[in-house]
Scaffold this motif. Structure first.
Motif, mmCIF file in Angstrom:
data_model
loop_
_atom_site.group_PDB
_atom_site.id
_atom_site.type_symbol
_atom_site.label_atom_id
_atom_site.label_comp_id
_atom_site.label_asym_id
_atom_site.label_seq_id
_atom_site.Cartn_x
_atom_site.Cartn_y
_atom_site.Cartn_z
ATOM 1 N N LYS A 40 0.725 -1.564 -0.092
ATOM 2 C CA LYS A 40 0.279 0.408 -0.399
ATOM 3 C C LYS A 40 0.698 1.785 0.061
ATOM 4 N N GLY A 41 1.926 1.095 0.001
ATOM 5 C CA GLY A 41 3.012 2.127 0.543
ATOM 6 C C GLY A 41 3.518 2.440 2.139
ATOM 7 N N TYR A 42 2.086 2.900 2.729
ATOM 8 C CA TYR A 42 1.947 2.795 4.344
ATOM 9 C C TYR A 42 1.747 1.955 4.949
ATOM 10 N N ALA A 43 1.598 1.631 6.465
ATOM 11 C CA ALA A 43 0.934 1.181 7.359
ATOM 12 C C ALA A 43 0.205 2.031 8.425
ATOM 13 N N ARG A 44 -0.981 1.675 8.935
ATOM 14 C CA ARG A 44 -1.788 1.914 9.342
ATOM 15 C C ARG A 44 -2.230 1.335 10.454
ATOM 16 N N VAL A 45 -2.576 2.495 11.946
ATOM 17 C CA VAL A 45 -3.541 1.455 13.142
ATOM 18 C C VAL A 45 -3.802 0.721 12.405
ATOM 19 N N ALA A 46 -5.286 1.157 11.846
ATOM 20 C CA ALA A 46 -6.267 0.490 11.381
ATOM 21 C C ALA A 46 -6.078 -0.786 10.524
ATOM 22 N N ASP A 47 -5.739 -0.831 9.648
ATOM 23 C CA ASP A 47 -4.839 -1.605 8.548
ATOM 24 C C ASP A 47 -3.875 -2.521 9.479
ATOM 25 N N ILE A 48 -3.687 -2.176 10.331
ATOM 26 C CA ILE A 48 -2.736 -3.712 10.578
ATOM 27 C C ILE A 48 -3.923 -4.457 11.838
ATOM 28 N N ALA A 49 -4.642 -3.551 12.424
ATOM 29 C CA ALA A 49 -5.462 -4.509 13.145
ATOM 30 C C ALA A 49 -6.384 -5.050 12.153
ATOM 31 N N ARG A 50 -6.903 -5.141 10.876
ATOM 32 C CA ARG A 50 -7.695 -5.618 10.101
ATOM 33 C C ARG A 50 -6.945 -7.202 9.575
ATOM 34 N N SER A 51 -5.735 -6.287 9.198
ATOM 35 C CA SER A 51 -5.178 -7.658 8.372
ATOM 36 C C SER A 51 -4.463 -8.864 9.462
ATOM 37 N N LEU A 52 -4.256 -8.722 10.477
ATOM 38 C CA LEU A 52 -4.200 -9.342 11.807
ATOM 39 C C LEU A 52 -5.456 -10.141 12.774
ATOM 40 N N GLY A 53 -6.168 -8.927 12.518
ATOM 41 C CA GLY A 53 -7.492 -9.428 13.314
ATOM 42 C C GLY A 53 -7.403 -9.378 14.326
ATOM 43 N N ILE A 54 -7.052 -8.165 15.123
ATOM 44 C CA ILE A 54 -7.599 -7.886 16.548
ATOM 45 C C ILE A 54 -7.800 -6.125 16.650
ATOM 46 N N SER A 55 -7.448 -5.788 18.319
ATOM 47 C CA SER A 55 -8.304 -4.671 18.152
ATOM 48 C C SER A 55 -7.264 -3.064 17.967
ATOM 49 N N GLN A 56 -7.575 -2.478 17.161
ATOM 50 C CA GLN A 56 -7.048 -0.563 17.304
ATOM 51 C C GLN A 56 -6.391 -0.774 18.322
ATOM 52 N N ALA A 57 -7.166 -0.617 19.865
ATOM 53 C CA ALA A 57 -6.504 -0.593 20.494
ATOM 54 C C ALA A 57 -4.674 -1.609 21.379
ATOM 55 N N SER A 58 -4.779 -2.366 20.870
ATOM 56 C CA SER A 58 -4.183 -3.610 21.152
ATOM 57 C C SER A 58 -3.152 -3.618 19.794
ATOM 58 N N VAL A 59 -2.955 -3.062 19.142
ATOM 59 C CA VAL A 59 -2.155 -2.317 17.839
ATOM 60 C C VAL A 59 -2.286 -1.774 18.296
ATOM 61 N N THR A 60 -2.388 -0.533 18.698
ATOM 62 C CA THR A 60 -1.733 1.038 19.678
ATOM 63 C C THR A 60 -0.887 0.082 19.761
ATOM 64 N N ASN A 61 -1.322 -0.145 21.445
ATOM 65 C CA ASN A 61 -0.166 -0.711 22.511
ATOM 66 C C ASN A 61 0.714 -1.206 21.720
ATOM 67 N N MET A 62 1.008 -2.384 20.493
ATOM 68 C CA MET A 62 2.929 -2.992 20.256
ATOM 69 C C MET A 62 3.470 -1.432 19.676
ATOM 70 N N ILE A 63 2.330 -1.151 18.937
ATOM 71 C CA ILE A 63 3.235 0.143 18.356
ATOM 72 C C ILE A 63 3.963 0.878 18.934
ATOM 73 N N GLN A 64 2.973 1.492 20.127
ATOM 74 C CA GLN A 64 4.120 2.533 20.665
ATOM 75 C C GLN A 64 5.341 1.649 21.385
#
Length: 144
Positions: free
Chosen positions: A28-52
């Motif tokens: 896609k040229g980029y990765a957003r929290v929402a994209d990561i959450a959707r592709s891993l099948g987990i919540s955006q909050a969980s993704v945000t925690n890991m991203i931090q």
């Protein structure tokens, strides 16, 4: 417990995130929290925690509401993970296994395989690719 100067190996979760982030950036040229959450099948909050966490570990740079980029260290680790995944997939594909079985097995193996074992599998794969008759015999012998 590793000494403070030793680098701890990345956890399976960290590796999965980095692998997925690199894949998203490549497609896609980029990765957003929402994209990561959707592709891993987990919540955006969980993704945000890991991203931090990955940001704090210096594996990516994250700006809230803007997105993220992998650091050189993060990209190198992600590329190594992707390479391991591809090598293991290529090896198991030689034997005509079901794609879902290969995917499941590689997801488990890729996080626990040692570099020497991976090099051996890479060398074996290269040799087997040059010997289709042998691969056919192994496929036949492994058939249920």
């Amino acid at each position: 417990m590793p000494a403070k100067s030793e680098k701890r190996p990345a956890s399976s979760a960290v590796e999965d995130y980095l692998e997925r982030i690199l894949e998203l950036i490549k497609t896609k040229g980029y990765a957003r929290v929402a994209d990561i959450a959707r592709s891993l099948g987990i919540s955006q909050a969980s993704v945000t925690n890991m991203i931090q966490r990955l940001d704090a570990e210096g594996l990516l740079k994250y700006e809230k509401y803007r997105g993220l980029v992998l650091t050189t260290a993060g990209e190198t680790l992600a590329k190594n993970i992707t390479r391991r995944h591809r090598l293991l997939t290529d090896f198991l594909n030689l034997f005509g296994l079901d794609e879902q079985v290969i995917f499941h097995d590689v997801e488990g193996m890729e996080h626990h395989i040692s570099p020497p074992t991976l090099r051996a599998i890479e060398a074996l794969t290269a040799q087997l690719e040059r010997q289709p008759a042998l691969v056919a015999r192994v496929r036949e012998a492994a058939r249920p």
